[in-house]
Design an enzyme around this catalytic site. Structure first.
Site, short mmCIF file in Angstrom:
data_model
loop_
_atom_site.label_atom_id
_atom_site.label_comp_id
_atom_site.label_asym_id
_atom_site.label_seq_id
_atom_site.Cartn_x
_atom_site.Cartn_y
_atom_site.Cartn_z
N LEU A 183 30.32 11.69 11.96
CA LEU A 183 29.66 11.71 10.71
C LEU A 183 29.00 12.98 10.44
O LEU A 183 28.20 12.90 10.83
CB LEU A 183 29.30 10.43 11.10
N LYS A 265 22.95 2.96 6.58
CA LYS A 265 23.11 3.75 7.72
C LYS A 265 24.08 2.51 8.14
O LYS A 265 24.83 3.27 8.89
CB LYS A 265 22.15 3.68 9.10
N GLN A 296 16.13 5.76 12.41
CA GLN A 296 16.27 5.91 14.01
C GLN A 296 15.00 5.57 15.26
O GLN A 296 15.10 6.21 16.08
CB GLN A 296 16.37 7.41 13.87
N CYS A 456 15.54 14.93 -12.23
CA CYS A 456 14.95 14.77 -10.92
C CYS A 456 13.73 15.53 -10.77
O CYS A 456 13.32 16.35 -10.54
CB CYS A 456 15.48 14.42 -9.91
#
Length: 482
Positions: A183, A265, A296, A456
């Site tokens: 990934l 996630k 995490q 932004c």
């Protein structure tokens, strides 16, 4: 030109049948890459080593690159090969090549022998070493830690004098382990984790969840192709790109702020697991490291793992960021990672570090999973070899302005939470608020006679969205960077 290639020692502790299979695969991998990059370079499997030879040095550089970048090789000996008559003739040839090298230095002679001879390896070392010691007055024998180690190998009637020893990658030959799906985001972590599994013998396919339009995808394709081309090009692998912006939009609209990171996630892992199952791939690999970000923590990683039956490998789980960056520099992915875009996207203001299963499931119950299924159905799959032409492309640039021209409209594309926390106010300027995840569907409804300046906080998402709109035929967009 001749190289004696020594497979990684771990290969030789395996059973005879496995050792033969691994060395045969290594031989095939070396030959496959050399045939694509060179001409007239031969590869031979000699049971405990592999020989790579050519009648000329024309492709010396290319051959050496292959041997130092192919998984499964412990080291390669660059040798000068010749025939010999007897023990004294070996000494004469070694003196001719190494005599000048040992002048004024300490030295030792190390020999290896294969075949039937009337001398042992130790006798060969003593004879050649003693002869060199007498012939070169300024040189001295030193058996431990000498300045120069003179290495010779005798095989039947051939003498190989070692010119240089080139360290290999180690690990296992590519294809000896099962396939993985990386990934990959293009950052430091995912590139290094992909490399580590290539080195360990797995064919690594790449799955990219695109959150930032064409510029991000080009960058990730480039680093994926680089890893494949440099370390894994003996294998055919896939690059899969999934447009994840609709998933992000669904999360931002329906999921509580603190749960967004973990939910995203979990969506990554669900999608990755579905892609892996589709292609018969056994495991996912990610660049996650314990405690590096809020998603995490051990608790959150457990909740993330629970959404798929596919094995998730995290080779960097206990690595420090500095060590990850050091390895990325060594393998050549640092320059890609340094310029990879970061996003203003799904960032919880107060992310949970210890998510609760019930709370996560309640938030995900608000999520329309048809969106996830649709983006996977629309995934773009390509042979990584086809990226080569695209990898030469650079993302197009979009004009940036610091001042707002008359009649121009500023579009604040930040998420609603970011907008509420730090409202954008400019005297005398019309400001519209359209979150980036709605821009592709709502921009066409605006008055196209006007010029729009996208804003932004970091200026990255606004640039990527402007590029996307330009690709759709809207040329009245620029980036506002006050």
């Amino acid at each position: 030109m001749k190289f004696i290639v020594k497979p990684h020692p771990e290969i030789f502790v395996k059973s005879e049948s496995v050792r033969k299979r691994f060395t045969k695969i290594l031989e095939r991998n070396i030959r496959t890459i050399l045939q694509r990059r060179t001409e007239s370079v031969a590869v031979f499997n000699r049971r405990d080593h592999i020989e790579v030879t050519s009648e000329s040095d024309k492709y010396f550089k290319e051959t050496l690159e292959v041997l130092t970048q192919t998984p499964g090789i412990h080291h390669s000996l660059e040798v000068q090969q010749s025939e010999f008559k007897d023990l004294h003739n070996i000494y004469e040839q070694v003196l001719e090549r190494s005599g000048a090298l040992i002048e004024g230095k300490t030295f030792s002679v190390r020999a290896k022998r294969r075949g039937k001879h009337d001398f042992t390896s130790i006798e060969l070392e003593r004879y050649v070493g003693g002869g060199l010691n007498q012939a070169v007055e300024s040189a001295k024998v030193k058996l431990k830690n000498p300045d120069i180690t003179v290495k010779v190998e005798v095989e039947n009637d051939k003498l190989n004098q070692v010119i240089e020893r080139h360290k290999g990658l180690g690990g296992f030959p590519l294809g000896t382990q099962e396939d993985l799906l990386s990934l990959i985001s293009g950052g430091f972590d995912s590139g290094v984790s992909s490399y580590l599994h290539i080195k360990r013998g797995s064919k690594v396919h790449y799955c990219f969840f695109n959150l930032g339009g064409p510029a991000h995808e080009i960058g990730v394709k480039q680093v994926s192709h680089y890893l494949w081309d440099k370390y894994g090009s003996s294998a055919k692998v896939k690059f899969i790109s999934i447009d994840f912006e609709p998933v992000v939009a669904e999360i931002l609209e329906n999921v509580e702020d603190g749960q967004m990171g973990v939910v995203l996630k979990r969506m990554f892992m669900r999608a990755g697991g579905m892609v892996a199952e589709r292609f018969g791939i056994e495991a996912l690999v990610t660049g996650e490291a314990l405690g590096q970000v809020s998603s995490q923590t051990l608790t959150n990683l457990r909740h993330i793992d629970n959404v798929t039956d596919t094995l998730i490998l995290r080779p960097l789980i206990n690595w420090d960021k500095e060590d990850i960056i050091d390895l990325s520099r060594k393998i050549g992915t640092e320059d890609f990672a340094k310029v990879m875009p970061e996003y203003c996207g799904v960032i919880s203001k107060k992310p949970t570090v210890k998510a609760k299963k019930g709370k996560l499931e309640a938030e995900e119950a608000k999520f329309n999973f048809e969106v996830l299924e649709q983006v996977i159905e629309n995934a773009r799959i390509m042979d990584i070899r086809d990226i080569e032409k695209e990898s030469q492309e650079q993302a197009p640039e979009v004009e940036q302005v610091q001042a707002v021209a008359e009649h121009a409209v500023v579009l604040d594309i930040r998420s609603p939470d970011e907008e509420d926390e730090s409202p954008l106010e400019i005297d005398g300027v019309e400001i519209k608020h359209i979150p980036f995840f709605k821009l592709s569907t709502q921009f066409g409804d605006l008055d196209q006679s006007k010029e729009y300046l996208l804003y932004c906080d970091r200026g990255v998402m606004s640039r990527l969205q402007a590029l996307y709109l330009q690709e759709q035929g809207f040329h009245n967009v620029k980036v506002y960077r006050p």
